[in-house]
Design an enzyme around this catalytic site. Sequence first.
Site, PDB file in Angstrom:
ATOM      1  N   ASP A 179      -2.521 -12.305   5.227  1.00 33.94           N
ATOM      2  CA  ASP A 179      -3.578 -12.970   6.001  1.00 33.94           C
ATOM      3  C   ASP A 179      -4.911 -12.818   5.268  1.00 33.94           C
ATOM      4  OD1 ASP A 179      -4.928 -14.205   8.059  1.00 33.94           O
ATOM      5  OD2 ASP A 179      -4.979 -12.445   9.361  1.00 33.94           O
ATOM      6  N   ASP A 228      -5.410  -3.057  -2.365  1.00 33.52           N
ATOM      7  CA  ASP A 228      -6.843  -2.975  -2.673  1.00 33.52           C
ATOM      8  C   ASP A 228      -7.114  -3.448  -4.106  1.00 33.52           C
ATOM      9  OD1 ASP A 228      -5.384  -0.730  -3.367  1.00 33.52           O
ATOM     10  OD2 ASP A 228      -6.892   0.730  -2.735  1.00 33.52           O
ATOM     11  N   LYS A 275       0.887  -1.175   0.000  1.00 33.60           N
ATOM     12  CA  LYS A 275       0.000   0.000   0.000  1.00 33.60           C
ATOM     13  C   LYS A 275       0.920   1.219   0.000  1.00 33.60           C
ATOM     14  CE  LYS A 275      -4.045   2.028   0.258  1.00 33.60           C
ATOM     15  NZ  LYS A 275      -5.017   2.009  -0.859  1.00 33.60           N
TER      16      LYS A 275
HETATM   17  C1  IPM Z   1      -3.937 -17.402   9.858  1.00 28.05           C
HETATM   18  C2  IPM Z   1      -4.810 -17.039  11.030  1.00 28.05           C
HETATM   19  C3  IPM Z   1      -3.943 -16.452  12.110  1.00 28.05           C
HETATM   20  C4  IPM Z   1      -3.258 -15.218  11.536  1.00 28.05           C
HETATM   21  C5  IPM Z   1      -4.680 -16.100  13.425  1.00 28.05           C
HETATM   22  C6  IPM Z   1      -5.343 -17.316  14.007  1.00 28.05           C
HETATM   23  C7  IPM Z   1      -3.790 -15.436  14.429  1.00 28.05           C
HETATM   24  O1  IPM Z   1      -5.810 -16.177  10.608  1.00 28.05           O
HETATM   25  O2  IPM Z   1      -3.016 -18.231  10.041  1.00 28.05           O
HETATM   26  O3  IPM Z   1      -4.152 -16.876   8.769  1.00 28.05           O
HETATM   27  O4  IPM Z   1      -3.861 -14.170  11.467  1.00 28.05           O
HETATM   28  O5  IPM Z   1      -2.107 -15.339  11.132  1.00 28.05           O
HETATM   29 MG    MG Z   2      -5.921 -15.893   8.528  1.00 30.96          MG
END
Ligand code: IPM
Ligand code: MG
Length: 369
Positions: free
Chosen positions: A251, A227, A195
Amino acid sequence: MSYRIGVISGDGIGPEIVAEARKVLDCISKKYGHKFEYEEILMGGCSIDAVGVPLTEEAIAQAKASDAVLMGSIGGNTATSPWYKLEPNLRPEAGLLKLRKSLNLFANLRPAYLYEELKEACPLREDIIGDGFDMMIMRELTGGLYFGERKTELADGVMTATDTLTYSETEIRRIAKRGFEIAMKRRKKVTSVDKANVLDSSRLWRKIVEETAIDYPDVSYEHMLVDNCAMQLVKDPKQFDVILTENMFGDILSDEASMVTGSIGMLSSASLNDTKFGLYEPSGGSAPDIAGMGIANPIATILSAAMMLRYSFDLDKEADAVEQAVKQVLKEGYRTIDIMPREDEKKSSVTKVGTKEMGDLIVERIERI
Ligand code: IPM
Ligand code: MG
């Protein structure tokens, strides 16, 4: 060969899906003459219930003493579980973050691949799916917002929360190198996602990625704003080979990519450091709403075990066998509920199976290879 595998079954559907992956590993050990020794490691909500914290020093030591760790999932329903009334650093997720940090697992690989057989479970239009797609999300896993300083306090009488997003050039360079190296073994394209039109950390990210790219002249690379990337993943997922990105963007984008492949129940992952050690886990969560019902899809965990065979143990033939067996079972029409095609889109005959049956079917196919 003999290998020590730490096993974190965890919470929710974790124990069910890990049990199936262990069945598969047992089958591999018998067929190919390896010895897998398992050691249960407590982490997450179950650890809170047993000893009051989501991850003990002893559990970290157990993980460190293993050749690799296989994990199910941790956490519960954030609205209703008593675990979420605890201080944030005592909640299940804090255990996982601490384990990743303690083992320096900075490189998280999440392959998102559309199986030919699962095209019917893909929510995208047929013309967008085309011949399918195959991408690798390379997520930085031990820096950024998830590990920055955070606080909630009264500032001028107003409750205020702060999270900090920090990246050093060292952290960026080591993950960028991994991204380009993986691309060399694939279709030689890196899309670095940031970003940079807003964030300083992203501007540094871009600069370091550009410097790293010089060492990989065969790899073409581009920058994409996060985005836009979220949009492109559903507009034209075929364009991606390796997506290289920081912790939080990775994530979010990996969940999106998994849905595009049909279900998060298919997405495996490997978290690696500078050694052969790795933590292998499905990308999905603990799905407390379906825990104990015997309907969760064990394939992501089974494919994570295959990644463990490949990356930590160098057992490529064995990993191939697992992946081939998964493909075969899908080809034969077996589906857990999350990958069942919608009634109106059913084109081939499919059979709905539960968690255990899916594991058994995959084991049977491995035995036959
Ligand atoms: C993932 C999960 C984890 C993260 C959580 C459970 C902390 O969402 O492995 O993607 O955010 O890394
Ligand atoms: Mg995750």
